[in-house]
Enzyme design. Sequence first.
Site, mmCIF file in Angstrom:
data_model
loop_
_atom_site.group_PDB
_atom_site.id
_atom_site.type_symbol
_atom_site.label_atom_id
_atom_site.label_comp_id
_atom_site.label_asym_id
_atom_site.label_seq_id
_atom_site.Cartn_x
_atom_site.Cartn_y
_atom_site.Cartn_z
ATOM 1 C CE1 TYR A 142 -3.619 2.564 0.327
ATOM 2 C CE2 TYR A 142 -2.468 3.281 2.386
ATOM 3 C CZ TYR A 142 -3.569 3.502 1.604
ATOM 4 O OH TYR A 142 -4.090 4.654 1.670
ATOM 5 C CG ASP A 235 5.579 3.754 1.040
ATOM 6 O OD1 ASP A 235 5.842 4.217 1.933
ATOM 7 O OD2 ASP A 235 4.468 3.477 0.760
ATOM 8 C CE LYS A 263 0.520 4.818 8.541
ATOM 9 N NZ LYS A 263 0.820 4.102 7.136
HETATM 10 C C1 LIG Z 1 0.129 4.707 5.848
HETATM 11 C C2 LIG Z 1 0.890 4.285 4.686
HETATM 12 C C3 LIG Z 1 1.004 5.396 3.458
HETATM 13 C C4 LIG Z 1 -0.124 6.442 3.354
HETATM 14 O O1 LIG Z 1 0.120 7.392 4.384
HETATM 15 P P1 LIG Z 1 -0.930 8.297 5.072
HETATM 16 O O2 LIG Z 1 -0.748 9.172 5.812
HETATM 17 O O3 LIG Z 1 -2.310 7.367 5.324
HETATM 18 O O4 LIG Z 1 -1.461 9.143 3.530
HETATM 19 C C5 LIG Z 1 1.769 5.117 2.376
HETATM 20 N N1 LIG Z 1 2.530 3.929 2.565
HETATM 21 C C6 LIG Z 1 2.634 3.027 3.520
HETATM 22 C C7 LIG Z 1 3.670 2.143 3.595
HETATM 23 C C8 LIG Z 1 1.767 3.167 4.492
HETATM 24 O O5 LIG Z 1 1.892 2.317 5.575
#
Ligand SMILES: *Cc1c(COP(=O)(O)O)cnc(C)c1O
Length: 424
Positions: A142, A235, A263
Amino acid sequence: MNRSKNIFKTAKKIIPGGVNSPVRAFSAVNGQPFFVKKAKNQYLYDEDGAKYIDYIGSWGAQILGHSDSRIIKTIKKTISNGITYGIPCADEVEIAKRIIKIFPSIQKIRMVNSGTEATMSAIRLARGFTGRSKILKFNGCYHGHGDSFLIKAGSGASTLGIPNSKGVPKGLAKETISVAYNDIEAVKKVIKAHKLACIIIEPIAGNMNFIRSDKRFLKKLRVLCSENKILLVFDEVMTGLRVSLGGAQEIYGVKPDLTTLGKVLGGGFPVGAFGGKSKIMDCLSPEGDVYQAGTLSGNPVAMAAGIKTIDIISKKKFFDDLCANTKYFTDSVNMIAQSKGIEMCADSEGGMFGLFFTKEKPKNYSGISKRNIHQFISFFKFMLTNGIYFAPSAYEAGFMSSKHTKKDIDRTIETIDSWITRRR
Ligand SMILES: *Cc1c(COP(=O)(O)O)cnc(C)c1O
């Protein structure tokens, strides 16, 4: 559950699905969400007075537990000087200095307001830098809700992607290719067939529960990208400052060209960031021709919370302790599962963990799909009823904070034990 029930009833009338992010609706567990009244340390308190041990911590962001008193103090001090300036402040430079020190692959960094914004900007930059438009991602990873990421695999390994959300233009969808996680042969096929701007990956996946990339796979990915002038984007929105201070790239010893963060980075505020080699980052406006901007980017209060969080978790002992606590939990789960002869296992790295209702740890998305979702729902509900909150979906990871104690973990293990016994 009366107050939460009533609020949810109203919410559904005026907010789509009653929530501001889909997973919160508890539909994956056939349930109804509780509404949080306050959160402190390892606990959540709901509108009906129930208290939960929280193993999510706002999807990993609250690594110090909720409302850590040191963060609150910092925020109060900062906010008394102003809320947002829309003009540079020194703390933007301070947080950048820290990130660059922690992540050797990052020479320059830009702050944004969410993980989604970070990944969207990173791929635009990769496209601008390489002059190519196709990107490769992996099934089950994701990367936020940007159009280019809401793509599932086409019928063959190297075929173009198709949208898995309405509203994503087909023309854009075919610029994204998606293949199975940990499958290097599939990657090779795609590289042969298409000119790629970048390959984006969660080096430890936290959005199909918790799945590690294979070390040889990740190293080979690095080699293939370098050979073919493809940018490798990690990511680490979830894993950065979470599986270890320097993220999964520190654990694997693989250097990406670009990294996205979020995060933990904002200490609980809406913060994301993307960074990498100077020669790539210098393509961003105002230095270069790849446009990217943000009214509230580098917000002073968010920067101060992030800096304080980084300073606390940078002490060596912090991750040692967090890691040991998380491992104590997952080791206990594995032990109890084995002794009771139930198909269940657990894995963890740093302050992040996964629980699976399978005999073996899955290696990719389809490994998860086979899992007995039924078991998970029963598990989730039993734990919640007993005041323990895990993610309301079988496809999410779990998160330990530095506030969770051995006593909390032991109580959790005892509750898991009784769920296993009850099942029979
Ligand atoms: C949470 C997450 C996102 C998206 O971040 P948001 O702050 O929710 O937009 C993108 N990549 C990874 C791996 C994530 O865990």
